[in-house]
Design a protein around this motif. Structure first.
Motif, PDB file in Angstrom:
ATOM      1  N   ALA A   1     -64.202   4.387 -46.630  1.00 22.68           N
ATOM      2  CA  ALA A   1     -63.975   4.438 -48.195  1.00 22.68           C
ATOM      3  C   ALA A   1     -62.839   4.502 -48.516  1.00 22.68           C
ATOM      4  N   ARG A   2     -61.408   4.687 -47.263  1.00 23.46           N
ATOM      5  CA  ARG A   2     -60.108   3.919 -47.502  1.00 23.46           C
ATOM      6  C   ARG A   2     -60.017   2.534 -47.082  1.00 23.46           C
ATOM      7  N   HIS A   3     -60.791   1.597 -47.244  1.00 20.36           N
ATOM      8  CA  HIS A   3     -60.800   0.166 -46.731  1.00 20.36           C
ATOM      9  C   HIS A   3     -61.479   0.018 -48.474  1.00 20.36           C
ATOM     10  N   ASN A   4     -61.908   0.357 -48.933  1.00 16.69           N
ATOM     11  CA  ASN A   4     -62.384   0.245 -50.089  1.00 16.69           C
ATOM     12  C   ASN A   4     -63.853  -0.882 -49.886  1.00 16.69           C
ATOM     13  N   LEU A   5     -64.244  -0.570 -48.312  1.00 15.19           N
ATOM     14  CA  LEU A   5     -65.603  -1.261 -48.460  1.00 15.19           C
ATOM     15  C   LEU A   5     -66.843  -1.266 -49.338  1.00 15.19           C
ATOM     16  N   ASP A   6     -67.321  -0.121 -49.696  1.00 15.07           N
ATOM     17  CA  ASP A   6     -67.879   0.535 -50.377  1.00 15.07           C
ATOM     18  C   ASP A   6     -68.006  -0.416 -51.478  1.00 15.07           C
ATOM     19  N   VAL A   7     -66.764  -0.283 -52.203  1.00 17.33           N
ATOM     20  CA  VAL A   7     -66.822  -1.241 -53.047  1.00 17.33           C
ATOM     21  C   VAL A   7     -66.440  -2.500 -53.354  1.00 17.33           C
TER      22      VAL A   7
ATOM     23  N   SER B   1     -64.736  22.569 -36.013  1.00 22.76           N
ATOM     24  CA  SER B   1     -64.729  21.020 -34.941  1.00 22.76           C
ATOM     25  C   SER B   1     -63.438  20.617 -35.278  1.00 22.76           C
ATOM     26  N   TYR B   2     -63.773  19.536 -34.249  1.00 23.31           N
ATOM     27  CA  TYR B   2     -62.586  18.277 -33.609  1.00 23.31           C
ATOM     28  C   TYR B   2     -61.897  17.738 -35.398  1.00 23.31           C
ATOM     29  N   GLU B   3     -63.178  17.423 -35.638  1.00 22.39           N
ATOM     30  CA  GLU B   3     -63.207  15.875 -37.079  1.00 22.39           C
ATOM     31  C   GLU B   3     -62.577  17.046 -38.420  1.00 22.39           C
ATOM     32  N   GLU B   4     -62.918  18.214 -38.382  1.00 25.64           N
ATOM     33  CA  GLU B   4     -62.090  19.556 -39.143  1.00 25.64           C
ATOM     34  C   GLU B   4     -60.503  19.410 -39.026  1.00 25.64           C
ATOM     35  N   ALA B   5     -60.418  19.861 -37.797  1.00 30.92           N
ATOM     36  CA  ALA B   5     -59.107  20.051 -37.206  1.00 30.92           C
ATOM     37  C   ALA B   5     -58.115  18.779 -37.524  1.00 30.92           C
ATOM     38  N   LYS B   6     -59.010  17.775 -37.150  1.00 30.63           N
ATOM     39  CA  LYS B   6     -58.372  16.951 -37.506  1.00 30.63           C
ATOM     40  C   LYS B   6     -57.203  16.398 -38.888  1.00 30.63           C
ATOM     41  N   LYS B   7     -58.106  16.928 -39.725  1.00 31.09           N
ATOM     42  CA  LYS B   7     -57.846  16.599 -41.507  1.00 31.09           C
ATOM     43  C   LYS B   7     -56.211  18.069 -41.788  1.00 31.09           C
ATOM     44  N   ASN B   8     -56.090  18.470 -40.641  1.00 28.51           N
ATOM     45  CA  ASN B   8     -55.258  20.059 -41.065  1.00 28.51           C
ATOM     46  C   ASN B   8     -53.329  19.951 -40.226  1.00 28.51           C
TER      47      ASN B   8
ATOM     48  N   GLN C   1     -51.709   6.062 -34.978  1.00 27.72           N
ATOM     49  CA  GLN C   1     -51.921   7.572 -34.509  1.00 27.72           C
ATOM     50  C   GLN C   1     -51.885   8.594 -35.876  1.00 27.72           C
ATOM     51  N   ILE C   2     -50.259   8.173 -36.047  1.00 29.54           N
ATOM     52  CA  ILE C   2     -49.167   9.339 -37.224  1.00 29.54           C
ATOM     53  C   ILE C   2     -50.049   8.700 -38.527  1.00 29.54           C
ATOM     54  N   ASP C   3     -50.529   7.870 -38.972  1.00 28.32           N
ATOM     55  CA  ASP C   3     -50.480   7.695 -40.019  1.00 28.32           C
ATOM     56  C   ASP C   3     -52.047   8.190 -40.320  1.00 28.32           C
ATOM     57  N   ASP C   4     -52.918   7.829 -39.033  1.00 31.19           N
ATOM     58  CA  ASP C   4     -54.099   8.439 -39.184  1.00 31.19           C
ATOM     59  C   ASP C   4     -54.338   9.460 -39.931  1.00 31.19           C
ATOM     60  N   ALA C   5     -52.751  10.706 -39.165  1.00 32.15           N
ATOM     61  CA  ALA C   5     -53.372  12.193 -38.721  1.00 32.15           C
ATOM     62  C   ALA C   5     -52.407  12.671 -40.287  1.00 32.15           C
ATOM     63  N   VAL C   6     -51.972  12.155 -40.909  1.00 34.39           N
ATOM     64  CA  VAL C   6     -51.047  12.708 -41.998  1.00 34.39           C
ATOM     65  C   VAL C   6     -51.421  11.126 -43.610  1.00 34.39           C
ATOM     66  N   GLY C   7     -52.565   9.993 -43.049  1.00 33.75           N
ATOM     67  CA  GLY C   7     -52.785   9.750 -43.941  1.00 33.75           C
ATOM     68  C   GLY C   7     -51.858   8.822 -44.533  1.00 33.75           C
TER      69      GLY C   7
ATOM     70  N   PRO D   1     -54.620  12.448 -49.707  1.00 32.91           N
ATOM     71  CA  PRO D   1     -56.239  12.151 -49.320  1.00 32.91           C
ATOM     72  C   PRO D   1     -57.143  11.051 -48.515  1.00 32.91           C
ATOM     73  N   LEU D   2     -56.260  10.164 -48.226  1.00 28.28           N
ATOM     74  CA  LEU D   2     -56.807   9.556 -47.140  1.00 28.28           C
ATOM     75  C   LEU D   2     -56.897  10.507 -46.043  1.00 28.28           C
ATOM     76  N   VAL D   3     -56.876  11.193 -45.709  1.00 28.55           N
ATOM     77  CA  VAL D   3     -56.654  12.259 -44.312  1.00 28.55           C
ATOM     78  C   VAL D   3     -58.863  12.588 -44.885  1.00 28.55           C
ATOM     79  N   HIS D   4     -59.029  13.095 -45.671  1.00 27.37           N
ATOM     80  CA  HIS D   4     -60.245  13.015 -46.163  1.00 27.37           C
ATOM     81  C   HIS D   4     -61.158  11.646 -46.066  1.00 27.37           C
ATOM     82  N   MET D   5     -60.437  10.465 -46.062  1.00 29.92           N
ATOM     83  CA  MET D   5     -61.797   9.668 -46.666  1.00 29.92           C
ATOM     84  C   MET D   5     -62.272   9.206 -45.181  1.00 29.92           C
ATOM     85  N   ASN D   6     -63.684   8.864 -44.924  1.00 26.06           N
ATOM     86  CA  ASN D   6     -63.823   7.186 -43.410  1.00 26.06           C
ATOM     87  C   ASN D   6     -63.801   6.086 -44.044  1.00 26.06           C
ATOM     88  N   PHE D   7     -63.774   5.001 -42.715  1.00 29.55           N
ATOM     89  CA  PHE D   7     -63.479   4.087 -42.658  1.00 29.55           C
ATOM     90  C   PHE D   7     -63.271   3.123 -43.981  1.00 29.55           C
TER      91      PHE D   7
END
Length: 545
Positions: A494-500, A248-255, A179-185, A486-492
């Motif tokens: 994108a951050r794991h390059n699944l789309d690539v 929103s909660y999603e935006e607050a998580k990025k701050n 959870q800490i990792d996710d909070a700060v990317g 930048p990981l904070v602003h990326m979804n699951f």
């Protein structure tokens, strides 16, 4: 002499240059800083309050909201206590008693936490609805320049940054986790970074079994985080969902500007990359110079001809949580020793027994006691704070873990050679005494933990100075958004390059299909006609015959 003169001039110049840059650094005037610590764990509060004490000593105006009275404080800190009711305290006590009867593991801890102790999660929402807290932001005369939130299953509290319109800092009582990792990317490295319940020596790679356990632990905490996020959305909406001024909660998580973690990877491990927003402050609660001990404790330790032992199972687990026959075995073992024993015991009217070598105390200045030269052994539940204090002061340990991160901490100290571990729930007198005597007589435990102490103390900046510098940095740069990962602003995805990976896989499949069609076409053109005519000729011959 000339060399000495040059050295002196060089040193003087360096000092002047350092002084110049210090003077040029923008000063931070006394800021208004709010600490919100709602986990209702005295040991957690010690870590959080050590952060706030450092900031108060620096000259900041500090206000703290918690559910218990702090053991660590400062004369200029304004403290608001929103306590639990007697009924709620009983629920917690019953939950601790239940955990103290089961073999320690992460599963039993989580089962209790989301069973009898789930109130610890829901109560944290109630605290933020209390008038004593809401007045802090409803009163327009109040202004805070930063909020420090104690993290403990309460990620919905990231909304406090937006609520008070200021940077938000997390305080976590362990090393960086999911959870800490996710909070700060911060990158999650399952193959190389062991979780708190996987014991690996610093600098050593996990073997297959450990990597498998670590992978399972990662999946477990991911699922736990998914469940908690469902609750967090509900809590966030309950608190601020009707407020149009709130994001929103999603935006607050990025701050989140910073995450203070009670760890020191260089000495403790694991060695891993961290983003700049992860600030390690392991041992923040440990004083550079111990405070004078209470007179009775000082005399008891000073007069310990054969040395002394400190015995404490922490602030959450009390004597009445443990079965009486087990307490009797512990007393029998400790009272038979020649060493003096300081035993943390909450009910001084009902003692386990009386012995001239045992001093019972309801509360202990643990860090100051461990600094005393007479202490030869620390018998501990292996909580992160106590283990760090014992390691800092170079005292070997005998671990009796009960729940949460304690079993993992116990395994790590045993693996590093700093002490031994025995099962509290199956403890026998001879086994207990044998472990104590082994640690006291075998110098290797003391030698290894004292070697670690040198590493733990060797830092370019103390934990206290790190707290002051980085909070001031965030204040100077209005949240320091420039160093956010930048990981904070990326979804699951994108951050794991699944789309690539999906695109590349699709391209490969298309190339394979096209290649197959082309090869078939070429085969038919080159070989298909000849083969067909041969077959036709053979059929004609058959008909003639």
């Amino acid at each position: 002499m000339a060399h000495q003169g040059r050295s002196f001039l060089t040193g003087t110049f360096a000092c002047l240059l350092l002084g110049f840059f210090v003077i040029q650094s923008p000063a931070v005037e006394g800021a208004n800083i709010l600490g919100v610590f709602t986990s209702h764990s005295p040991s957690h509060l010690i870590i959080h309050m050590s952060i706030m004490k450092a900031l108060a000593e620096e000259g900041h105006n500090v206000t703290v909201v918690s559910t218990t009275q702090p053991k660590v404080t400062h004369k200029s800190i304004k403290h608001i206590v929103i306590p639990l009711s007697a009924a709620e305290e009983k629920v917690i006590s019953d939950g601790m008693t239940a955990m103290a009867k089961e073999k320690p593991s992460m599963i039993t801890t989580m089962k209790s936490l989301f069973g009898s102790l789930s109130m610890l999660i829901y109560k944290q929402v109630d605290v933020l609805e209390d008038k004593r807290f809401t007045d802090l932001y409803k009163n327009k005369d109040n202004k805070f320049d930063a909020v420090v939130v104690g993290f403990f299953f309460n990620f919905f509290q990231v909304g406090l940054g937006a609520r008070f319109n200021c940077p938000l800092i997390l305080s976590w009582t362990g090393a960086p986790m999911v959870q800490i990792d996710d909070a700060v990317g911060n990158p999650e490295l399952v193959a190389t970074v062991p979780s708190m319940n996987v014991a690996v020596l610093p600098g050593h790679a996990m073997d297959f079994k450990q990597r498998l356990a670590n992978f399972g632990s990662s999946i477990f905490f991911r699922l736990l985080g998914f469940y908690l996020d469902i609750l967090n959305v509900q809590f966030y909406d309950r608190l601020w969902g009707k407020d149009p001024s709130m994001i929103s909660y999603e935006e607050a998580k990025k701050n989140v500007s910073l995450a203070f973690c009670n760890s020191h990877a260089i000495s403790e491990g694991p060695i891993r990359p961290n983003v700049p927003a992860v600030i390690e402050i392991g041992g923040i609660q440990i004083k550079n110079k111990p405070d004078p001990l209470p007179q009775d404790i000082k005399e008891f330790l000073d007069n310990a001809k054969h040395g002394a032992i400190l015995f404490s199972l922490g602030s959450n687990l009390k004597g009445d949580h443990i079965q009486p026959e087990l307490i009797g075995k512990i007393f029998e073992a400790l009272s038979s020793l020649k060493q003096n024993v300081i035993w943390k015991w909450d009910d001084l009217k009902n003692l386990p027994g009386k012995s001239s070598n045992i001093l019972y105390k309801k509360w202990l200045p643990q860090d100051d006691i461990l600094a005393h030269p007479s202490i030869k052994l620390f018998i501990t539940h292996a909580g992160k704070g106590g283990v760090a204090e014992s390691q800092y002061h170079g005292k070997p340990m005998l671990a009796l873990p009960v729940f949460a991160d304690q079993p993992g901490n116990a395994d790590k100290l045993v693996q590093a050679g700093y002490g031994l571990r025995i099962d509290l729930f199956t403890l026998e007198v001879d086994e207990f005494k044998g472990a104590i005597k082994e640690i006291l007589k075998n110098p290797s435990y003391k030698t290894k933990v004292q070697q670690f102490s040198k590493l733990y103390r060797d830092r370019p900046m103390s934990a206290r100075d790190s707290v002051i510098y980085w909070v001031n940095y965030v204040l100077r740069h209005h949240g320091a958004g420039h160093m956010q990962s930048p990981l904070v602003h990326m979804n699951f995805i994108a951050r794991h390059n699944l789309d690539v990976y999906l695109l590349l896989t699709t391209i490969l499949i298309v190339i394979a299909l096209i290649s197959t069609v082309v090869l078939k076409f070429c085969w038919r053109k080159c070989c298909g006609g000849k083969g067909k005519s041969q077959k036709t000729g053979q059929k004609a011959k058959v008909k003639k015959n």
